[in-house]
Design an enzyme around this catalytic site. Structure first.
Site, short mmCIF file in Angstrom:
data_model
loop_
_atom_site.label_atom_id
_atom_site.label_comp_id
_atom_site.label_asym_id
_atom_site.label_seq_id
_atom_site.Cartn_x
_atom_site.Cartn_y
_atom_site.Cartn_z
N ASP A 13 0.87 -1.18 0.00
CA ASP A 13 0.00 0.00 0.00
C ASP A 13 0.91 1.23 0.00
O ASP A 13 1.21 1.79 1.05
CB ASP A 13 -0.91 -0.01 1.24
CG ASP A 13 -1.86 1.18 1.23
OD1 ASP A 13 -2.14 1.71 0.14
OD2 ASP A 13 -2.32 1.58 2.32
N GLU A 73 -3.49 -2.40 -4.32
CA GLU A 73 -4.84 -1.89 -4.57
C GLU A 73 -4.79 -0.82 -5.66
O GLU A 73 -3.87 0.00 -5.68
CB GLU A 73 -5.38 -1.28 -3.26
CG GLU A 73 -6.83 -0.89 -3.30
CD GLU A 73 -7.34 -0.37 -1.95
OE1 GLU A 73 -7.28 -1.14 -0.96
OE2 GLU A 73 -7.77 0.78 -1.89
N ASP A 145 -2.08 1.10 7.03
CA ASP A 145 -1.46 0.83 5.73
C ASP A 145 -0.96 -0.61 5.62
O ASP A 145 -0.99 -1.21 4.54
CB ASP A 145 -0.29 1.81 5.49
CG ASP A 145 -0.75 3.25 5.66
OD1 ASP A 145 -1.18 3.84 4.67
OD2 ASP A 145 -0.71 3.75 6.79
#
Lengths: 169, 169
Positions: A13, A73, A145
């Site tokens: 992330d 993501e 995160d």
């Protein structure tokens, strides 16, 4: 991947100040947490130095845990082009480290990750975090995160399993 | 930098498909072209592999030409966040390579680069290209991205000289 074989996936992330990471191992169909945490690049350092820090840290982590694939993501960037450029640079540094290490990177929409973990694409962050802990059988609480990074890794392993079961891989 | 000493600067113009680069050496106040060109990442390859290609190519070029500083143009990103994210990732990969190699990176507004080369911040691309060739005493024609990279490097060396003359460095 053969059933019963071991597979290590790195979830990422990336962010310009904090980059979350999580390594998940699948062994005989069981997911296991290997390591998770965040790379902090500091608030007052030069922006380019931050990119170097992200690259070096991710490259080092890959060397330590030897993943074979990475998951991240997809970013939602419809609001602010300046923010997108900043985030893009951090993401570029992190993904370049994956690519230089020879890892294929798989990107997933946030709704797919949520659905894969919780069963619905509209799940709350807390529900995702709860399910990450549950799936990986750990009670540890991670930084946001790091949890997001682990969620991406778990989602990727779930997708892989699904594809395998469907006979496409 | 001492007057008369040698200083090599890397100019960069990062992009996800084409990244321009240019190495300029200043020796005894005279600017000299060392190398310039573009790194092409291909149109149909995986985006993350492109980032790896950019990082590896820039790192290799730095190793070959041993610059001590890098210069890059600030990006104008007010239009499209998706484009900014893509460009940001390419820029992140290129600047991470500079940072990992220990190069400080200096960013300049497009108007400053144009003013430094042509004398006006509203100069045309062709005027900038003409002046790059003139300043570096070369008749070679470079790809647009390589010219932009050289312009950033020349601008940085001009700014350095100016600061030195003003006694601030």
């Amino acid at each position: 991947m053969q059933s019963g074989a071991e597979l290590v996936v790195l979830g990422l992330d990336p962010g310009s100040r904090v980059t979350g990471y999580g390594f998940v191992r699948e062994r005989s169909g069981v997911l296991e947490l290997m390591a998770a945490g965040v790379v902090r690049t500091g608030w007052d350092t030069d922006f380019c130095r931050r990119l170097g820090t992200i690259y070096t840290a991710v490259a080092k982590l890959i060397g330590q845990h030897a993943p074979v694939e990475a998951a991240v993501e997809n970013v939602f960037v419809s609001k602010n082009a300046g923010t997108a450029l900043k985030l893009g640079q951090a993401r570029g540094a992190a993904l370049a480290a994956c690519s230089v290490a020879g890892l294929p990177v798989f990107s997933y929409e946030p709704t797919i990750i949520k659905k894969s973990l919780v069963g619905t694409g509209r799940a709350e962050k807390s529900q995702v975090a709860f399910m990450v802990g549950r799936v990986l059988a750990c009670r540890e609480t991670f930084a946001v995160d790091a949890t997001d990074a682990l969620a991406a890794a778990v989602c990727h392993l779930n997708q892989r399993r699904l594809t395998r079961l469907c006979g496409a891989r």
